[in-house]
Scaffold this active site. Structure first.
Site, PDB file in Angstrom:
ATOM      1  N   ASN A   1      31.923 -18.760 -47.544  1.00  0.00           N
ATOM      2  CA  ASN A   1      32.201 -18.739 -46.139  1.00  0.00           C
ATOM      3  C   ASN A   1      31.082 -18.538 -45.159  1.00  0.00           C
ATOM      4  O   ASN A   1      30.896 -17.931 -44.317  1.00  0.00           O
ATOM      5  CB  ASN A   1      33.195 -17.450 -46.083  1.00  0.00           C
ATOM      6  CG  ASN A   1      34.021 -17.328 -44.861  1.00  0.00           C
ATOM      7  OD1 ASN A   1      34.487 -18.284 -44.451  1.00  0.00           O
ATOM      8  ND2 ASN A   1      33.676 -16.106 -44.213  1.00  0.00           N
TER       9      ASN A   1
ATOM     10  N   ASN B   1      29.875 -14.597 -41.285  1.00  0.00           N
ATOM     11  CA  ASN B   1      30.058 -15.536 -42.527  1.00  0.00           C
ATOM     12  C   ASN B   1      29.442 -14.693 -43.581  1.00  0.00           C
ATOM     13  O   ASN B   1      28.683 -13.898 -43.612  1.00  0.00           O
ATOM     14  CB  ASN B   1      29.295 -16.732 -42.093  1.00  0.00           C
ATOM     15  CG  ASN B   1      30.085 -17.329 -40.608  1.00  0.00           C
ATOM     16  OD1 ASN B   1      30.868 -18.007 -40.668  1.00  0.00           O
ATOM     17  ND2 ASN B   1      29.385 -16.796 -39.733  1.00  0.00           N
ATOM     18  N   THR B   2      29.924 -15.163 -44.829  1.00  0.00           N
ATOM     19  CA  THR B   2      29.497 -14.638 -46.113  1.00  0.00           C
ATOM     20  C   THR B   2      29.713 -15.781 -47.183  1.00  0.00           C
ATOM     21  O   THR B   2      30.646 -16.442 -47.258  1.00  0.00           O
ATOM     22  CB  THR B   2      30.477 -13.501 -46.350  1.00  0.00           C
ATOM     23  OG1 THR B   2      30.352 -12.508 -45.391  1.00  0.00           O
ATOM     24  CG2 THR B   2      30.127 -12.898 -47.888  1.00  0.00           C
ATOM     25  N   THR B   3      28.789 -15.549 -48.305  1.00  0.00           N
ATOM     26  CA  THR B   3      29.058 -16.233 -49.678  1.00  0.00           C
ATOM     27  C   THR B   3      28.885 -14.930 -50.635  1.00  0.00           C
ATOM     28  O   THR B   3      27.732 -14.331 -50.735  1.00  0.00           O
ATOM     29  CB  THR B   3      27.874 -17.260 -49.758  1.00  0.00           C
ATOM     30  OG1 THR B   3      27.984 -18.287 -48.681  1.00  0.00           O
ATOM     31  CG2 THR B   3      28.148 -17.846 -51.045  1.00  0.00           C
TER      32      THR B   3
ATOM     33  N   GLY C   1      27.172 -12.093 -45.146  1.00  0.00           N
ATOM     34  CA  GLY C   1      27.423 -10.874 -46.044  1.00  0.00           C
ATOM     35  C   GLY C   1      27.068 -11.234 -47.287  1.00  0.00           C
ATOM     36  O   GLY C   1      27.569 -10.552 -48.277  1.00  0.00           O
TER      37      GLY C   1
END
Length: 424
Positions: free
Chosen positions: A181, A235-237, A276
Site C-alpha cells: 500500500n 501509505n504502508t507496506t 508505515g
C-alpha cells in the site's frame, strides 16, 4: 500462490461492503521472530516485545489488516481465538510458556479511495484464523490488500494488493508475504513501472528513474518528461520473511534489516514519512544445518530473501481496470435518464445527487466529502457507455452503473462502491 510448507497456515477474510479485509499467517508451533520498522507512520501490536531478542520461540501468528488503527484489533483477536480454542492458555511462567502471542500491522485504506469507513474487526480476524489452511496464499486485491493502492506520490494511484513468493534451496525454505500500500511506485527489475495511471502528458515507456529524477515536477499535472537538467533531489507496506533455517536472534534481526532495506529497489520512494513500513522475520527452526555446506550463510540467506521479497511485491499487482469509452453520438431515452435522478447515499459522509437535464445526466457530491473526481461545487456530466452505464473522463477510471431501481454502483467490479437511493 501455492507452496509446500505445512508449518505455515494462511487465512484471509474480507468485508465486500468496504471492500477491506484481513490476512492471518499462523504457525503449527511457536516460532522465533524479529521486526524491522522503517516507515514514518507504523501501526503495530506487540512490536516492542519482539525487539527484546529473547532466544526462544514465542510467536503464534502474524495478522495483516486494512482499516488503519481500527484494524489492529485483529491481532489481539487472534490471540483470544488461540486461547478460546484451547490451543494456548494463560501460563507464561512455566518451562515452556503457553500464552498466546500474535502480532500485527495495518494499512490505511480509508480516505479518497473508499466512500465508506468499514473496517476488518475482531469477528473477521478470528474467522480468517480459524479458516487458515497450509500451502495457499491468495494474490492481488485479496485479504488485507483488498483495497490497497500504490504510487500516489507520483499520482499513479494504481490498484494493489498482497503478494507472496517461495523458494527452496536444498533443505532451506524461504517464503515472503507482503501487503503493498506504498506511497512509492512498484518497480520491475528493469526499472519500468509495474502499474500506474500516468498523466496523459507523460512520455511513453517511462521508467521509475525518470519520475525520481524529474521530481518535484513529475508529481505535478502536465509534466512532459525529464529534462536534461536534473532537479534537486498515507501509505504502508507490511511484510513477512520466513525461513525454516534456525537462526540466533542477532542473525534473525539482521535478516529482517537486510531484506527490508532491499525493498527500496522494488518500491520507490520507500519508507517515507507517510509510509508505515514494517517487516517481520521468522525462523521456524525446522532445519538446523550441521555444517556450513548444508545451509545458507546468514548474508546469503538475506540475498535470497531479498529476491524472493521482490517477487512477492511484483505478484501483488492485480490487473488494472480500464474505463470503457463513451458512446459516440449517444441518444438515451429522456424518460430513462429521468428515472435515474435522485440522491444516492454511500455512507454518512458521501452521497451523490444525480439530475437529468436536456437529455443529459449529471452528478454532484452532496455529502461532506467528494466522490472521487465528482466534487461538491459543480455538477459533472456523465457520458453514456450503455443505457445504464456512464463514465466521467479523466486520468483515473470512474464508471457509474445504475443497477436496478435504487442502486448506484461506482466502479462496478472488484473495487465497487454501492450507493442506495433515498426515498423521495
Amino acid at each position: 500462490m501455492q507452496f509446500d510448507w505445512p508449518m505455515l497456515r494462511v487465512g484471509t477474510g474480507e468485508y465486500e461492503e468496504g471492500p477491506t479485509g484481513v490476512t492471518v499467517v499462523s504457525f503449527a508451533r511457536k516460532v522465533y521472530s524479529a521486526i524491522d520498522v522503517r516507515g514514518g507512520g507504523p501501526g503495530t501490536v506487540n512490536s516492542d516485545y519482539m525487539r527484546l531478542g529473547y532466544n526462544y520461540p514465542e510467536l503464534d501468528a502474524i495478522v495483516f489488516a486494512g482499516g488503519s488503527w481500527y484494524g489492529l484489533e485483529g491481532a489481539t483477536a487472534v490471540a483470544s481465538a488461540l486461547k478460546d480454542d484451547g490451543i494456548r492458555d494463560g501460563d507464561a511462567f512455566s518451562d515452556t510458556p503457553n500464552i498466546a502471542m500474535s502480532v500485527g500491522s495495518i494499512i490505511f485504506d480509508f480516505g479518497p479511495r473508499r466512500l465508506n469507513e468499514i473496517y476488518p474487526d475482531k469477528r473477521l480476524a478470528q474467522a480468517a484464523f480459524r479458516a487458515a489452511r497450509p500451502g495457499v496464499f491468495p494474490l492481488g486485491a485479496q485479504g488485507a490488500g483488498r483495497f490497497a493502492k500504490t504510487g500516489s506520490f507520483f499520482g499513479c494511484n494504481a490498484y494493489s494488493g498482497q503478494g507472496a513468493a517461495f523458494r527452496q534451496i536444498g533443505e532451506v525454505k524461504i517464503a515472503a508475504f507482503v501487503v503493498v500500500n506504498a506511497l512509492g511506485a512498484v518497480t520491475k527489475r528493469d526499472g519500468s513501472l509495474a502499474a500506474c495511471y500516468g498523466d496523459k502528458s507523460w512520455p511513453k515507456d517511462l521508467h521509475i528513474a525518470d519520475l525520481m529524477n524529474g521530481y518535484p515536477d513529475s508529481a505535478k499535472a502536465g509534466w512532459t518528461g525529464p529534462s536534461e537538467e536534473k532537479p534537486s533531489p498515507k501509505n504502508t507496506t507490511i511484510s513477512l520473511i520466513v525461513t525454516n533455517q534456525k537462526l540466533d536472534p542477532a542473525e534473525l534481526q539482521r535478516l529482517a534489516v537486510q531484506v527490508h532495506t532491499s525493498m527500496a529497489r522494488a518500491l520507490q520512494p520507500f519508507a517515507t514519512q507517510f509510509d508505515g513500513d514494517v517487516l517481520y522475520a521468522v525462523s521456524t527452526a525446522e532445519f538446523e544445518p550441521k555444517n556450513a555446506e548444508e545451509g545458507l550463510p546468514p548474508v546469503g540467506l538475506g540475498v535470497v530473501g531479498a529476491e524472493v521479497m521482490w517477487d512477492a511485491i511484483l505478484s501483488s499487482v492485480p490487473e488494472q481496470p480500464v474505463a470503457p469509452a463513451p458512446l459516440a453520438n449517444a441518444s438515451i431515452d429522456a424518460s430513462l435518464l429521468r428515472g435515474y435522478a435522485g440522491d444516492y447515499v454511500f455512507s454518512p459522509f458521501v452521497g451523490l445527487r444525480v439530475t437529468s437535464k436536456g437529455g443529459k445526466l449529471f452528478a454532484v457530491a452532496n455529502g461532506k466529502r467528494p466522490a472521487y473526481t465528482i466534487g461538491k461545487d459543480k455538477p459533472v456530466e456523465l457520458l453514456p457507455v450503455s443505457e445504464n452505464e456512464f463514465v466521467v473522463p479523466g486520468r483515473y477510471p470512474l464508471v457509474l452503473k445504475f443497477d436496478g431501481p435504487d442502486r448506484l454502483l461506482v466502479n462496478p467490479g472488484h473495487w465497487v462502491q454501492t450507493g442506495l437511493r433515498q426515498a423521495k
